[in-house]
Design a protein around this motif. Structure first.
Motif, mmCIF file in Angstrom:
data_model
loop_
_atom_site.group_PDB
_atom_site.id
_atom_site.type_symbol
_atom_site.label_atom_id
_atom_site.label_comp_id
_atom_site.label_asym_id
_atom_site.label_seq_id
_atom_site.Cartn_x
_atom_site.Cartn_y
_atom_site.Cartn_z
ATOM 1 N N UNK A 186 0.857 -1.201 0.000
ATOM 2 C CA UNK A 186 0.000 0.000 0.000
ATOM 3 C C UNK A 186 0.891 1.250 0.000
ATOM 4 N N UNK A 187 1.997 1.160 0.732
ATOM 5 C CA UNK A 187 2.930 2.296 0.835
ATOM 6 C C UNK A 187 3.895 2.361 -0.358
ATOM 7 N N UNK A 188 3.595 1.644 -1.416
ATOM 8 C CA UNK A 188 4.413 1.640 -2.643
ATOM 9 C C UNK A 188 5.797 1.031 -2.441
ATOM 10 N N UNK A 223 3.617 -1.645 -6.303
ATOM 11 C CA UNK A 223 2.690 -2.294 -5.366
ATOM 12 C C UNK A 223 2.834 -3.825 -5.363
ATOM 13 N N UNK A 224 3.876 -4.339 -5.997
ATOM 14 C CA UNK A 224 4.064 -5.802 -6.007
ATOM 15 C C UNK A 224 4.046 -6.360 -4.581
ATOM 16 N N UNK A 225 3.295 -7.424 -4.408
ATOM 17 C CA UNK A 225 3.246 -8.100 -3.102
ATOM 18 C C UNK A 225 3.100 -9.596 -3.352
ATOM 19 N N UNK A 243 -3.002 -8.398 -4.075
ATOM 20 C CA UNK A 243 -3.260 -6.956 -4.177
ATOM 21 C C UNK A 243 -4.277 -6.509 -3.126
#
Lengths: 262, 262
Positions: B130-132, B171-173, B246
């Motif tokens: 979320x925090x990039x 935003x990759x997670x 996401x």
């Protein structure tokens, strides 16, 4: 996800009500009053405020449950756990049958955009949806304890009736945010997507009487999403926003790209 | 979501490490050891176990932070809050610059399927995203304190290197789950979707010495998803699973249907 939830005609729907502001918050009472004649209402809610608890569950310690008197003719229980705990224990220990719908709120304060992830109100609704119970979380765009819930009650009732009378996926979950304005000024209902908006955190550093530092979470809410079909846009333009929510967090677009790398 | 994160050549990446089992869990030490020569590692993690805390944040009370000595040459801080709090305070108060990546884990126990929602490990990773800040949560399919992290370390390093050396959305997670078997028996890495699998809760009712009831959350994990591209399938077949995650919870399919109703 093929099965549908449909009311058997003639039978009163079973409505589970919960929240995250705690069972004695005015918002949950407003919700109960708004829907109590739409079915049999059972309340299972936290015994204290649980805002910001997200999808937390209580593991490592047990829960307590006790009956409380809240609204005449409505069975109600308070739980020593989180909003998600409340839904779990309601389904397993309180209700005689699977509820037809789970309603969460009415939250004192908005749960638009990224707040859906932090919100105990919405996490309770998401938990119900995981358990194949259609659910709606309601939030009023006013954080005060003395907020006026009249308009929110009206829309909570209308939306609940609409969902109860339709044929929906059993995982239906709606995030409803209601502007805190006179009902006559509300422009209507808009189905929206979750805005990409977030908090720019700014922890405030203080010192305790012993000189040791501690930090308060503060921050500014920033809307980075300029689209007009978002919940933030709708609220800013005096609409009730409905964002349909799901619990499959898979990023399918990124999945395609990763397939080529791993 | 157009901006890309890319290492400036020659500069050591800044790696934020956190977890939900607490800063003294063997899993976080294993993760630090696995990646410490890939960049500058800074650890900001909860001072006590925070499993099942989901995306909870601490509001209504302040946080404490203190430096701890964990692994030689690695700056480390413990926080009195949740895993999500740790990411927030790391970004605002601890790190001099935005980290290049956030790694969470290695969790003692799997976080496949619906567990992504309950997991503090994954919620910390989601918060970073979320925090990039691109992020990866690692979990080993073994809940014991004495779990053998050798194979998990190997895969954590390989996957972190691959992400650090590529061009990705900010935003990759990733939700990475690693089978608890000998590394030689691991069949490889599979990019997967989140399985629809859940817990069938069964609260165990007991009585305390005063005769008052209390309830322990127990339950059985049930995989309702028969697809072969899920994280549960991959783990059962000795693969390391990667689910890209996401934070846009909008159910776009349901949105289309609702547009006709409201």
């Amino acid at each position: 996800m093929a099965k549908k939830t449909k009311q058997t005609s003639g039978k009163k729907p079973l409505i589970l009500v919960t929240n995250d502001d705690g069972i004695y918050a005015p918002g949950i009472r407003a919700l109960i009053e708004a829907v109590k004649d739409l079915g049999e209402v059972v309340v299972v809610a936290p015994d204290k405020p649980q805002s910001g608890m997200g999808h937390a569950i209580t593991i490592g310690q047990p829960l307590r449950m006790s009956a409380v008197s809240l609204v005449d003719g409505v069975e109600a229980y308070q739980i020593t756990g989180t909003p998600v705990d409340c839904v779990k224990i309601a389904v397993d220990k309180v209700l005689k049958q699977r509820p037809d719908i789970c309603l969460s709120g009415i939250n004192h304060g908005p749960n638009h955009s990224i707040n859906v992830i932090y919100s105990g109100t919405m996490s309770a609704a998401v938990e119900a949806s995981i358990e194949s119970i259609p659910s709606i979380g309601f939030s009023l765009n006013d954080t005060s304890h003395e907020a006026d819930f009249d308009g929110a009650q009206e829309y909570a009732r209308v939306i609940t009736e609409k969902i109860l009378s339709g044929k929906w996926d059993k995982h239906l979950c709606l995030n409803v945010n209601i502007p805190a304005i006179n009902t006559l000024e509300i422009q209507g209902i808009k189905v929206c997507k979750q805005a990409y908006a977030k908090y720019d955190e700014d922890f405030e550093e203080r010192k305790d009487p012993a000189g040791r530092k501690y930090y308060w979470l503060t921050g500014e809410f920033v809307n980075l999403d300029k689209a007009k079909d978002t919940d933030v846009w709708a609220l800013e333009h005096n609409y009730v926003s409905i964002v349909p929510v799901h619990f499959d967090l898979t990023n399918y677009e990124l999945k395609k790209k990763l397939d080529k790398v791993f």
